[in-house]
Design a protein around this motif. Structure first.
Motif, PDB file in Angstrom:
ATOM      1  N   ALA A 128       0.838  -1.202   0.000  1.00 43.87           N
ATOM      2  CA  ALA A 128       0.000   0.000   0.000  1.00 43.87           C
ATOM      3  C   ALA A 128       0.870   1.248   0.000  1.00 43.87           C
ATOM      4  N   LEU A 129       1.957   1.213   0.747  1.00 44.45           N
ATOM      5  CA  LEU A 129       2.914   2.325   0.769  1.00 44.45           C
ATOM      6  C   LEU A 129       3.441   2.583  -0.640  1.00 44.45           C
ATOM      7  N   LEU A 130       3.906   1.525  -1.297  1.00 47.15           N
ATOM      8  CA  LEU A 130       4.480   1.670  -2.628  1.00 47.15           C
ATOM      9  C   LEU A 130       3.444   2.132  -3.650  1.00 47.15           C
ATOM     10  N   ALA A 131       2.203   1.659  -3.497  1.00 42.54           N
ATOM     11  CA  ALA A 131       1.144   2.073  -4.422  1.00 42.54           C
ATOM     12  C   ALA A 131       0.831   3.552  -4.257  1.00 42.54           C
ATOM     13  N   SER A 132       0.794   4.023  -3.013  1.00 40.46           N
ATOM     14  CA  SER A 132       0.527   5.435  -2.757  1.00 40.46           C
ATOM     15  C   SER A 132       1.668   6.303  -3.282  1.00 40.46           C
ATOM     16  N   TYR A 133       2.881   5.862  -3.050  1.00 39.18           N
ATOM     17  CA  TYR A 133       4.071   6.552  -3.546  1.00 39.18           C
ATOM     18  C   TYR A 133       3.998   6.653  -5.067  1.00 39.18           C
ATOM     19  N   ARG A 134       3.725   5.534  -5.712  1.00 41.39           N
ATOM     20  CA  ARG A 134       3.668   5.507  -7.170  1.00 41.39           C
ATOM     21  C   ARG A 134       2.564   6.428  -7.689  1.00 41.39           C
ATOM     22  N   GLY A 135       1.444   6.482  -6.979  1.00 39.41           N
ATOM     23  CA  GLY A 135       0.354   7.358  -7.391  1.00 39.41           C
ATOM     24  C   GLY A 135       0.770   8.820  -7.409  1.00 39.41           C
ATOM     25  N   THR A 136       1.458   9.249  -6.353  1.00 38.34           N
ATOM     26  CA  THR A 136       1.956  10.627  -6.296  1.00 38.34           C
ATOM     27  C   THR A 136       2.950  10.885  -7.417  1.00 38.34           C
ATOM     28  N   LEU A 137       3.826   9.938  -7.642  1.00 38.96           N
ATOM     29  CA  LEU A 137       4.846  10.067  -8.683  1.00 38.96           C
ATOM     30  C   LEU A 137       4.219  10.162 -10.068  1.00 38.96           C
ATOM     31  N   LEU A 138       3.222   9.349 -10.334  1.00 36.07           N
ATOM     32  CA  LEU A 138       2.553   9.383 -11.636  1.00 36.07           C
ATOM     33  C   LEU A 138       1.875  10.727 -11.884  1.00 36.07           C
ATOM     34  N   GLN A 139       1.286  11.292 -10.845  1.00 36.16           N
ATOM     35  CA  GLN A 139       0.641  12.604 -10.985  1.00 36.16           C
ATOM     36  C   GLN A 139       1.659  13.661 -11.406  1.00 36.16           C
ATOM     37  N   VAL A 140       2.825  13.645 -10.773  1.00 35.17           N
ATOM     38  CA  VAL A 140       3.850  14.640 -11.095  1.00 35.17           C
ATOM     39  C   VAL A 140       4.380  14.415 -12.508  1.00 35.17           C
ATOM     40  N   LEU A 141       4.589  13.172 -12.881  1.00 37.35           N
ATOM     41  CA  LEU A 141       5.073  12.873 -14.226  1.00 37.35           C
ATOM     42  C   LEU A 141       4.058  13.278 -15.294  1.00 37.35           C
ATOM     43  N   LYS A 142       2.788  13.074 -15.027  1.00 39.27           N
ATOM     44  CA  LYS A 142       1.737  13.473 -15.975  1.00 39.27           C
ATOM     45  C   LYS A 142       1.699  14.993 -16.122  1.00 39.27           C
ATOM     46  N   CYS A 143       1.871  15.693 -15.001  1.00 44.05           N
ATOM     47  CA  CYS A 143       1.917  17.158 -15.066  1.00 44.05           C
ATOM     48  C   CYS A 143       3.121  17.626 -15.881  1.00 44.05           C
TER      49      CYS A 143
END
Length: 203
Positions: A128-143
């Motif tokens: 769950a930690l890694l999934a949440s981390y990845r979610g934040t990272l994907l948002q920044v990469l998409k931006c």
């Protein structure tokens, strides 16, 4: 009136046990950490440890929760440190490396748990930690991609995988070399290579 005082004392001791596990994991394999070693490191009896945690798995789960709260907190703070996506990525990269350097037992515990067969509450927490981390990272990469700070052909999913993999590689190499000394300096060069790759063609 006594109950709140006793509860605070128990919470304080639990926090001490979590830190003891992290310190032990920084020095040796998590597989070798027993409740007897935890107790000895704290000058306690095993019975005293089990007064605060009913099982060894409960201790490990508390450690995973601490890592989740503190690592994700550092990543979230870093992601909000700038309005520029590339600066956010740099801050996130440095924050993760800084966390690993400050708490070298944390990545050891994460790697150890993810390698264990079967499922457990601890492994689910780390996932769950890694999934949440990845979610934040994907948002920044998409931006970064949408704002054309990154290349127009950037595939954000593998870019996120590479970001995390670069950090894991740095941490693993440092562990194999015997410590985390110099990892933050090495991280600057590695992030520079990563950044060159995701920027690519922006027009």
């Amino acid at each position: 009136m006594e109950s709140p005082r006793i509860r605070r004392s128990s919470e304080f001791r639990q926090a001490e046990i979590v830190q003891a596990v992290l310190a032990l994991a920084a020095e040796s394999s998590p597989a070798d950490i027993t409740t007897a070693r935890i107790a000895a490191a704290m000058n306690l009896t095993q019975g005293a440890v089990f007064r605060h945690f009913p099982t060894k798995e409960a201790i490990w789960l508390a450690v995973a929760e601490w890592i989740e709260e503190n690592l994700l907190g550092a990543i979230e703070e870093a992601s909000l440190s700038s309005s520029e996506p590339l600066a956010q990525l740099r801050a996130m990269f440095c924050a993760h490396i800084g966390f690993a350097a400050a708490y070298p037992g944390a990545p050891r515990l994460i790697f150890h748990e993810l390698q264990q067969p079967g499922d457990s509450a601890v492994k689910r927490r780390i996932r769950a930690l890694l999934a949440s981390y990845r979610g934040t990272l994907l948002q920044v990469l998409k931006c970064a991609k949408d704002g054309r700070a990154a290349g127009r052909e950037l595939d954000v999913e593998p870019a996120a995988t590479l970001f995390i993999g670069a950090i894991q590689g740095l941490v693993m190499q440092s562990m194999l070399a015997g410590g985390m000394r110099g990892v933050e300096e090495a991280a600057e060069g590695v992030f520079g290579v990563y950044l060159s790759g995701i920027v690519g063609r922006r027009t």
